[in-house]
Write a protein that holds these residues in place. Sequence first.
Motif, PDB file in Angstrom:
ATOM      1  N   TRP A  25      -3.629 -30.099  24.536  1.00 18.22           N
ATOM      2  CA  TRP A  25      -3.836 -31.181  25.500  1.00 18.22           C
ATOM      3  C   TRP A  25      -2.742 -31.159  26.565  1.00 18.22           C
ATOM      4  O   TRP A  25      -3.018 -31.275  27.754  1.00 18.22           O
ATOM      5  CB  TRP A  25      -3.829 -32.541  24.794  1.00 18.22           C
ATOM      6  N   PHE A  26      -1.493 -30.981  26.126  1.00 21.98           N
ATOM      7  CA  PHE A  26      -0.389 -31.024  27.071  1.00 21.98           C
ATOM      8  C   PHE A  26      -0.449 -29.875  28.069  1.00 21.98           C
ATOM      9  O   PHE A  26      -0.165 -30.065  29.255  1.00 21.98           O
ATOM     10  CB  PHE A  26       0.958 -31.026  26.344  1.00 21.98           C
ATOM     11  N   ILE A  27      -0.820 -28.703  27.606  1.00 19.84           N
ATOM     12  CA  ILE A  27      -0.953 -27.561  28.520  1.00 19.84           C
ATOM     13  C   ILE A  27      -1.995 -27.859  29.582  1.00 19.84           C
ATOM     14  O   ILE A  27      -1.767 -27.634  30.777  1.00 19.84           O
ATOM     15  CB  ILE A  27      -1.290 -26.276  27.735  1.00 19.84           C
ATOM     16  N   GLU A  28      -3.146 -28.367  29.192  1.00 18.02           N
ATOM     17  CA  GLU A  28      -4.198 -28.714  30.158  1.00 18.02           C
ATOM     18  C   GLU A  28      -3.719 -29.818  31.107  1.00 18.02           C
ATOM     19  O   GLU A  28      -3.955 -29.760  32.313  1.00 18.02           O
ATOM     20  CB  GLU A  28      -5.467 -29.158  29.432  1.00 18.02           C
ATOM     21  N   PHE A  29      -3.049 -30.804  30.568  1.00 23.98           N
ATOM     22  CA  PHE A  29      -2.522 -31.911  31.369  1.00 23.98           C
ATOM     23  C   PHE A  29      -1.517 -31.401  32.398  1.00 23.98           C
ATOM     24  O   PHE A  29      -1.562 -31.753  33.578  1.00 23.98           O
ATOM     25  CB  PHE A  29      -1.872 -32.942  30.433  1.00 23.98           C
ATOM     26  N   ASP A  30      -0.616 -30.539  31.954  1.00 24.30           N
ATOM     27  CA  ASP A  30       0.401 -29.970  32.832  1.00 24.30           C
ATOM     28  C   ASP A  30      -0.250 -29.138  33.936  1.00 24.30           C
ATOM     29  O   ASP A  30       0.130 -29.250  35.104  1.00 24.30           O
ATOM     30  CB  ASP A  30       1.365 -29.120  32.005  1.00 24.30           C
ATOM     31  N   HIS A  31      -1.223 -28.328  33.587  1.00 28.40           N
ATOM     32  CA  HIS A  31      -1.918 -27.512  34.589  1.00 28.40           C
ATOM     33  C   HIS A  31      -2.634 -28.387  35.607  1.00 28.40           C
ATOM     34  O   HIS A  31      -2.602 -28.094  36.820  1.00 28.40           O
ATOM     35  CB  HIS A  31      -2.905 -26.570  33.926  1.00 28.40           C
ATOM     36  N   ALA A  32      -3.248 -29.447  35.165  1.00 28.29           N
ATOM     37  CA  ALA A  32      -3.954 -30.355  36.086  1.00 28.29           C
ATOM     38  C   ALA A  32      -2.964 -31.021  37.046  1.00 28.29           C
ATOM     39  O   ALA A  32      -3.253 -31.149  38.243  1.00 28.29           O
ATOM     40  CB  ALA A  32      -4.739 -31.412  35.302  1.00 28.29           C
ATOM     41  N   ARG A  33      -1.816 -31.439  36.545  1.00 28.57           N
ATOM     42  CA  ARG A  33      -0.789 -32.045  37.426  1.00 28.57           C
ATOM     43  C   ARG A  33      -0.288 -31.040  38.442  1.00 28.57           C
ATOM     44  O   ARG A  33      -0.086 -31.362  39.610  1.00 28.57           O
ATOM     45  CB  ARG A  33       0.379 -32.584  36.599  1.00 28.57           C
ATOM     46  N   TRP A  34      -0.068 -29.810  37.989  1.00 29.77           N
ATOM     47  CA  TRP A  34       0.389 -28.750  38.884  1.00 29.77           C
ATOM     48  C   TRP A  34      -0.651 -28.496  39.978  1.00 29.77           C
ATOM     49  O   TRP A  34      -0.308 -28.377  41.152  1.00 29.77           O
ATOM     50  CB  TRP A  34       0.653 -27.488  38.072  1.00 29.77           C
TER      51      TRP A  34
END
Length: 66
Positions: A25-34
């Motif tokens: 979840w965090f990886i996807e969240f981080d990519h979306a923010r980026w």
Amino acid sequence: MMTVETIEKQIAELDNVSFAKLRDWFIEFDHARWDKQIEADSNNGKLDFLINAALAEHQAGKSRDI
């Protein structure tokens, strides 16, 4: 609001399956923010220098077809 230290402690207590779910979840969240930040920077012209540099190199014959 939780402190980072509290969150870190709770993460450390997760079982492997829950930790893997959190990590994914965090990886996807981080990519979306980026992606949102890159889009905002692009829309605000903050990345124009990259476009200009690439165009200048292409016009100087420093590019090749791929």
